[in-house]
Scaffold this motif. Sequence first.
Motif, PDB file in Angstrom:
ATOM      1  N   UNK A  87     -23.480 103.809  24.874  1.00  0.00           N
ATOM      2  CA  UNK A  87     -23.973 102.861  25.595  1.00  0.00           C
ATOM      3  C   UNK A  87     -25.039 104.147  26.686  1.00  0.00           C
ATOM      4  N   UNK A  88     -23.676 104.832  27.304  1.00  0.00           N
ATOM      5  CA  UNK A  88     -25.432 105.135  27.981  1.00  0.00           C
ATOM      6  C   UNK A  88     -25.707 106.622  27.285  1.00  0.00           C
ATOM      7  N   UNK A  89     -25.154 107.461  26.444  1.00  0.00           N
ATOM      8  CA  UNK A  89     -26.259 108.141  26.483  1.00  0.00           C
ATOM      9  C   UNK A  89     -27.490 107.826  25.150  1.00  0.00           C
ATOM     10  N   UNK A  90     -27.913 106.408  24.811  1.00  0.00           N
ATOM     11  CA  UNK A  90     -28.267 105.736  24.112  1.00  0.00           C
ATOM     12  C   UNK A  90     -29.289 105.237  24.768  1.00  0.00           C
ATOM     13  N   UNK A  91     -29.266 105.024  25.900  1.00  0.00           N
ATOM     14  CA  UNK A  91     -30.442 104.428  27.279  1.00  0.00           C
ATOM     15  C   UNK A  91     -30.457 106.258  27.660  1.00  0.00           C
ATOM     16  N   UNK A  92     -29.991 106.741  27.489  1.00  0.00           N
ATOM     17  CA  UNK A  92     -30.585 108.650  27.916  1.00  0.00           C
ATOM     18  C   UNK A  92     -31.813 108.861  26.853  1.00  0.00           C
ATOM     19  N   UNK A  93     -31.167 108.402  25.943  1.00  0.00           N
ATOM     20  CA  UNK A  93     -32.961 109.115  24.296  1.00  0.00           C
ATOM     21  C   UNK A  93     -33.925 108.133  24.890  1.00  0.00           C
ATOM     22  N   UNK A  94     -34.143 106.860  25.272  1.00  0.00           N
ATOM     23  CA  UNK A  94     -34.626 105.870  25.415  1.00  0.00           C
ATOM     24  C   UNK A  94     -35.694 106.357  26.672  1.00  0.00           C
ATOM     25  N   UNK A  95     -35.128 106.825  28.045  1.00  0.00           N
ATOM     26  CA  UNK A  95     -36.353 107.711  28.764  1.00  0.00           C
ATOM     27  C   UNK A  95     -36.127 109.307  28.379  1.00  0.00           C
ATOM     28  N   UNK A  96     -35.462 109.997  27.584  1.00  0.00           N
ATOM     29  CA  UNK A  96     -35.639 111.462  27.182  1.00  0.00           C
ATOM     30  C   UNK A  96     -37.177 111.279  26.455  1.00  0.00           C
ATOM     31  N   UNK A  97     -37.236 109.954  25.551  1.00  0.00           N
ATOM     32  CA  UNK A  97     -38.151 110.200  24.220  1.00  0.00           C
ATOM     33  C   UNK A  97     -39.640 109.028  25.111  1.00  0.00           C
TER      34      UNK A  97
ATOM     35  N   UNK B  41     -44.624 114.778  30.038  1.00  0.00           N
ATOM     36  CA  UNK B  41     -43.887 114.789  31.192  1.00  0.00           C
ATOM     37  C   UNK B  41     -43.143 116.264  30.977  1.00  0.00           C
ATOM     38  N   UNK B  42     -43.744 117.299  32.166  1.00  0.00           N
ATOM     39  CA  UNK B  42     -43.456 118.676  32.335  1.00  0.00           C
ATOM     40  C   UNK B  42     -41.556 118.619  32.450  1.00  0.00           C
ATOM     41  N   UNK B  43     -40.484 119.029  31.312  1.00  0.00           N
ATOM     42  CA  UNK B  43     -39.338 118.817  31.099  1.00  0.00           C
ATOM     43  C   UNK B  43     -38.674 119.790  32.754  1.00  0.00           C
ATOM     44  N   UNK B  44     -39.388 120.739  33.692  1.00  0.00           N
ATOM     45  CA  UNK B  44     -39.105 120.750  34.980  1.00  0.00           C
ATOM     46  C   UNK B  44     -39.103 120.011  35.821  1.00  0.00           C
ATOM     47  N   UNK B  45     -39.700 118.868  35.393  1.00  0.00           N
ATOM     48  CA  UNK B  45     -39.629 116.848  36.331  1.00  0.00           C
ATOM     49  C   UNK B  45     -38.350 116.573  36.248  1.00  0.00           C
ATOM     50  N   UNK B  46     -37.864 116.659  34.746  1.00  0.00           N
ATOM     51  CA  UNK B  46     -36.738 115.755  34.030  1.00  0.00           C
ATOM     52  C   UNK B  46     -35.211 116.834  34.100  1.00  0.00           C
ATOM     53  N   UNK B  47     -35.175 118.324  34.701  1.00  0.00           N
ATOM     54  CA  UNK B  47     -34.178 118.659  33.929  1.00  0.00           C
ATOM     55  C   UNK B  47     -33.004 117.709  34.684  1.00  0.00           C
ATOM     56  N   UNK B  48     -32.781 117.993  35.497  1.00  0.00           N
ATOM     57  CA  UNK B  48     -31.196 117.279  36.460  1.00  0.00           C
ATOM     58  C   UNK B  48     -30.711 116.119  35.296  1.00  0.00           C
ATOM     59  N   UNK B  49     -32.096 115.188  34.977  1.00  0.00           N
ATOM     60  CA  UNK B  49     -31.689 114.156  33.533  1.00  0.00           C
ATOM     61  C   UNK B  49     -30.398 115.302  32.716  1.00  0.00           C
ATOM     62  N   UNK B  50     -31.738 115.646  31.894  1.00  0.00           N
ATOM     63  CA  UNK B  50     -31.282 116.545  31.024  1.00  0.00           C
ATOM     64  C   UNK B  50     -30.194 117.364  31.212  1.00  0.00           C
ATOM     65  N   UNK B  51     -29.043 117.598  32.411  1.00  0.00           N
ATOM     66  CA  UNK B  51     -28.567 118.200  32.675  1.00  0.00           C
ATOM     67  C   UNK B  51     -27.363 117.113  32.122  1.00  0.00           C
ATOM     68  N   UNK B  52     -27.283 115.805  33.229  1.00  0.00           N
ATOM     69  CA  UNK B  52     -26.794 114.650  32.925  1.00  0.00           C
ATOM     70  C   UNK B  52     -26.106 114.287  31.420  1.00  0.00           C
TER      71      UNK B  52
END
Length: 208
Positions: free
Chosen positions: A135-145, A152-163
């Motif tokens: 469920x968390x991964x699905x929510x992550x994917x919505x945000x990433x998409x 948005x440049x990846x450097x601005x959400x690299x912390x989210x990508x790491x999590x």
Amino acid sequence: MGAPKQPLTPLAMAILELLHERPMHPYEMTQIMRYRRVDYRVKLRPGSLYHTVERLDGQGLIEVVDTQRQGRRPERTVYGMTEHGRDVFTAQVHQMVATPADEYPEFPVALSALGELTPEEAVEQLKMRVMNLRARLAADQVVIEQVTADNLPPMYWIDYAYSHHQRKSELDFTQQLIEDLESGRMPWPDESGHHLAIVKDEKNDKTG
């Protein structure tokens, strides 16, 4: 107003990171952090944020640069980062990036106690964890998409990508653990075997 005696907390780092962009008042900081999902990696409560802002101000890392009032709303204090604050922030980023920290997440503690459950209980709870992780991964994917669509440049959400990557790795580990337990590849210790191991260790301690 010297350097902090203790390393800055994650919330303090998040505040200083925001103030790199422009001066802000605490309420605005809270809203932006929630919008950017900073509360996924930092414990964010209005009371603790205001307390942290006051502490940073007292340490000379930030300073009052303006006050604002809109209609009948209470006056809001706007803070900006000082040069000292920039220096302390940069030094801590260097240290945090270069040196792995000793962190104490809950899951390894739970895994160490897993053998105290019955095999059925352990597998049931691990399967529940798999559901929650998915469920968390699905929510992550919505945000990433969304951030990808917004360019948005990846450097601005690299912390989210790491999590997100951490959660995927944890899901893989947990699914494999369930398979190993259900197939018998990881045998469940019986009570007598557990006690024998303890007695053996005690004997070695006495004769060592």
